[in-house]
Design a protein around this motif. Structure first.
Motif, PDB file in Angstrom:
ATOM      1  N   LEU A   1      93.043  68.435  33.369  1.00 49.44           N
ATOM      2  CA  LEU A   1      93.803  67.297  33.886  1.00 49.44           C
ATOM      3  C   LEU A   1      93.894  67.328  35.415  1.00 49.44           C
ATOM      4  O   LEU A   1      94.179  68.370  36.017  1.00 49.44           O
ATOM      5  CB  LEU A   1      95.216  67.344  33.290  1.00 49.44           C
ATOM      6  CG  LEU A   1      96.020  66.055  33.336  1.00 49.44           C
ATOM      7  CD1 LEU A   1      95.338  64.977  32.508  1.00 49.44           C
ATOM      8  CD2 LEU A   1      97.432  66.300  32.804  1.00 49.44           C
TER       9      LEU A   1
ATOM     10  N   ILE B   1      95.817  64.958  38.350  1.00 48.49           N
ATOM     11  CA  ILE B   1      96.724  63.827  38.580  1.00 48.49           C
ATOM     12  C   ILE B   1      96.922  63.650  40.079  1.00 48.49           C
ATOM     13  O   ILE B   1      97.182  64.614  40.800  1.00 48.49           O
ATOM     14  CB  ILE B   1      98.082  64.053  37.878  1.00 48.49           C
ATOM     15  CG1 ILE B   1      97.848  64.163  36.373  1.00 48.49           C
ATOM     16  CG2 ILE B   1      99.043  62.909  38.187  1.00 48.49           C
ATOM     17  CD1 ILE B   1      99.042  64.625  35.604  1.00 48.49           C
TER      18      ILE B   1
ATOM     19  N   LEU C   1     104.335  58.570  34.293  1.00 50.25           N
ATOM     20  CA  LEU C   1     104.132  59.069  35.659  1.00 50.25           C
ATOM     21  C   LEU C   1     104.853  58.141  36.623  1.00 50.25           C
ATOM     22  O   LEU C   1     104.791  56.923  36.479  1.00 50.25           O
ATOM     23  CB  LEU C   1     102.638  59.073  35.997  1.00 50.25           C
ATOM     24  CG  LEU C   1     101.837  60.287  35.537  1.00 50.25           C
ATOM     25  CD1 LEU C   1     100.355  60.065  35.818  1.00 50.25           C
ATOM     26  CD2 LEU C   1     102.330  61.556  36.219  1.00 50.25           C
TER      27      LEU C   1
ATOM     28  N   ALA D   1     103.092  62.860  32.581  1.00 48.31           N
ATOM     29  CA  ALA D   1     101.754  62.360  32.217  1.00 48.31           C
ATOM     30  C   ALA D   1     101.590  62.345  30.696  1.00 48.31           C
ATOM     31  O   ALA D   1     101.013  61.411  30.140  1.00 48.31           O
ATOM     32  CB  ALA D   1     100.673  63.225  32.860  1.00 48.31           C
TER      33      ALA D   1
ATOM     34  N   SER E   1      95.857  60.105  26.145  1.00 51.25           N
ATOM     35  CA  SER E   1      95.775  59.599  27.516  1.00 51.25           C
ATOM     36  C   SER E   1      94.842  58.393  27.485  1.00 51.25           C
ATOM     37  O   SER E   1      93.808  58.413  26.821  1.00 51.25           O
ATOM     38  CB  SER E   1      95.250  60.685  28.456  1.00 51.25           C
ATOM     39  OG  SER E   1      94.112  61.316  27.916  1.00 51.25           O
TER      40      SER E   1
ATOM     41  N   THR F   1     105.225  66.389  36.841  1.00 49.35           N
ATOM     42  CA  THR F   1     104.063  65.499  36.792  1.00 49.35           C
ATOM     43  C   THR F   1     103.334  65.653  35.455  1.00 49.35           C
ATOM     44  O   THR F   1     102.946  64.662  34.838  1.00 49.35           O
ATOM     45  CB  THR F   1     103.128  65.802  37.985  1.00 49.35           C
ATOM     46  OG1 THR F   1     103.850  65.511  39.194  1.00 49.35           O
ATOM     47  CG2 THR F   1     101.864  64.973  37.934  1.00 49.35           C
TER      48      THR F   1
ATOM     49  N   GLY G   1     101.497  57.522  40.715  1.00 52.19           N
ATOM     50  CA  GLY G   1     100.745  58.598  40.070  1.00 52.19           C
ATOM     51  C   GLY G   1      99.742  58.086  39.045  1.00 52.19           C
ATOM     52  O   GLY G   1     100.003  57.095  38.362  1.00 52.19           O
ATOM     53  N   ARG G   2      98.609  58.730  38.977  1.00 55.29           N
ATOM     54  CA  ARG G   2      97.612  58.335  37.963  1.00 55.29           C
ATOM     55  C   ARG G   2      96.789  59.536  37.534  1.00 55.29           C
ATOM     56  O   ARG G   2      96.574  60.480  38.309  1.00 55.29           O
ATOM     57  CB  ARG G   2      96.688  57.245  38.504  1.00 55.29           C
ATOM     58  CG  ARG G   2      95.888  57.686  39.699  1.00 55.29           C
ATOM     59  CD  ARG G   2      95.076  56.519  40.245  1.00 55.29           C
ATOM     60  NE  ARG G   2      94.438  56.890  41.499  1.00 55.29           N
ATOM     61  CZ  ARG G   2      93.197  57.361  41.603  1.00 55.29           C
ATOM     62  NH1 ARG G   2      92.455  57.511  40.530  1.00 55.29           N
ATOM     63  NH2 ARG G   2      92.697  57.690  42.770  1.00 55.29           N
ATOM     64  N   ILE G   3      96.365  59.481  36.292  1.00 53.17           N
ATOM     65  CA  ILE G   3      95.459  60.515  35.789  1.00 53.17           C
ATOM     66  C   ILE G   3      94.075  60.202  36.319  1.00 53.17           C
ATOM     67  O   ILE G   3      93.515  59.151  36.027  1.00 53.17           O
ATOM     68  CB  ILE G   3      95.452  60.553  34.242  1.00 53.17           C
ATOM     69  CG1 ILE G   3      96.838  60.948  33.730  1.00 53.17           C
ATOM     70  CG2 ILE G   3      94.383  61.520  33.734  1.00 53.17           C
ATOM     71  CD1 ILE G   3      96.939  61.056  32.215  1.00 53.17           C
TER      72      ILE G   3
END
Ligand code: ADP
Ligand code: MG
Length: 283
Positions: free
Chosen positions: A9, A11, A57, A52, A76, A48, A61-63
């Motif tokens: 992961l 982020i 988030l 997630a 996800s 975080t 924030g983003r994956i």
């Protein structure tokens, strides 16, 4: 198959000054019925990760990369509606401040019963009965009386018990608890941790227990993931981490772990300890 699996992961929080990677190539898993503690200093990226997993988030924030699986199912990238259903019924969550999860304008009955109705097929009457039994299960005395009250009529510890009751209302497989006791005083902290451990045993749930407090994590977790700067420094069984830590950072965290009776003490000297300047840390 793991209950929760986080794979590679990454982020990011973009900003006008550039992109901050709060979590970098992070992998770990939570097995069924296990309590996994995620520990590290403030800013390590612990919240975080928890956020997630439940698709909450905080913006922006983003994956950026990686996958999250719940019971082998990729979660996800699911739609907001699908994630809302998963949050209600399969993953419960508890945050540091009970008031982020409770609405001060509504009675506990309304909040608990509405959550149960949203996440189950129960009738209103059955949902009310379930609300009372959840209140009892989380150790709130006189549930019939207390359920009619508003959040401000509860102490901090009792409020967090209400949040735990709400988190349990959909019979989740996984509870994510992000610093659930940090806002509480020491004796109440211990009671809440004991309650979580007891509920986990009784319901055979899994718990992702996020905390900056390694001592507290040691009291509840079977497995420990030590994080720093968005990466795993060391992961393993709690007994291994506590008795034979391999990583210098884990050893530093252990060395300045506050004892129960002199908590809260800051953990300010990690860098000193890692660089061998331990004298000041032992005061
Ligand atoms: P922890 O829970 O371990 O204290 P966080 O996950 O809250 O750490 O934060 C990890 C990093 O991501 C920190 O550097 C923090 O400043 C940054 N961060 C967290 N939330 C945001 C946000 N909404 N916007 C920008 N940066 C954020
Ligand atoms: Mg946090």
């Amino acid at each position: 198959m793991s209950l929760l699996e986080v794979k590679n992961l990454r982020i990011e929080y973009p900003s006008r000054y550039g992109v901050l990677a709060a979590v970098k190539d992070l992998s770990f898993s939570v097995e069924k019925g296990e309590i996994v503690g995620v520990v590290g200093e403030s800013g390590a990226g612990k919240s975080t990760i928890g956020n997630a997993v439940i698709d909450l988030l905080s913006p922006p924030g983003r994956i950026a990369r990686g996958d999250i699986y719940l019971n082998g199912e990729l979660i996800s990238g699911k739609s907001q509606n699908e994630m809302r259903a998963i949050r209600g019924s399969r993953i419960g969550f508890i945050f540091q401040d009970p008031m982020t999860s409770l609405n001060p304008l509504f009675t506990v009955e309304r909040q608990l019963v509405e959550t149960i109705l949203a996440n189950t097929d129960l009738t209103r009457e059955a949902a009310f009965a379930k609300a009372l039994s959840l209140m009892a299960a989380v150790g709130i005395p006189q549930p019939e009386l207390r359920i009619k009250q508003y959040p401000h009529q509860f102490s901090g510890g009792m409020r967090q018990r209400v949040v735990i009751a709400i988190a349990l209302s959909g019979d989740p497989e996984l509870i994510i608890a992000d610093e659930p006791t940090t806002a509480l005083d020491v004796t109440v902290q211990r009671q809440i941790v004991e309650l979580l451990a007891k509920l986990q045993q009784r319901q055979q749930m899994s718990v992702l227990f996020i905390s900056h407090d390694l001592g507290l994590v040691g009291e509840i977790a079977n497995q420990v993931v030590v994080m720093r700067h968005g990466q795993v420094r060391e992961a393993g069984s709690a007994s291994d981490i506590f008795t034979q830590p391999k990583d210098a950072y884990t050893r530093a965290l252990l060395a300045c772990r506050p004892k129960l009776d002199d908590r809260p003490r800051r953990l300010p000297v990690i860098d000193d300890i890692m660089q061998g300047r331990t004298a000041s840390a032992e005061q």
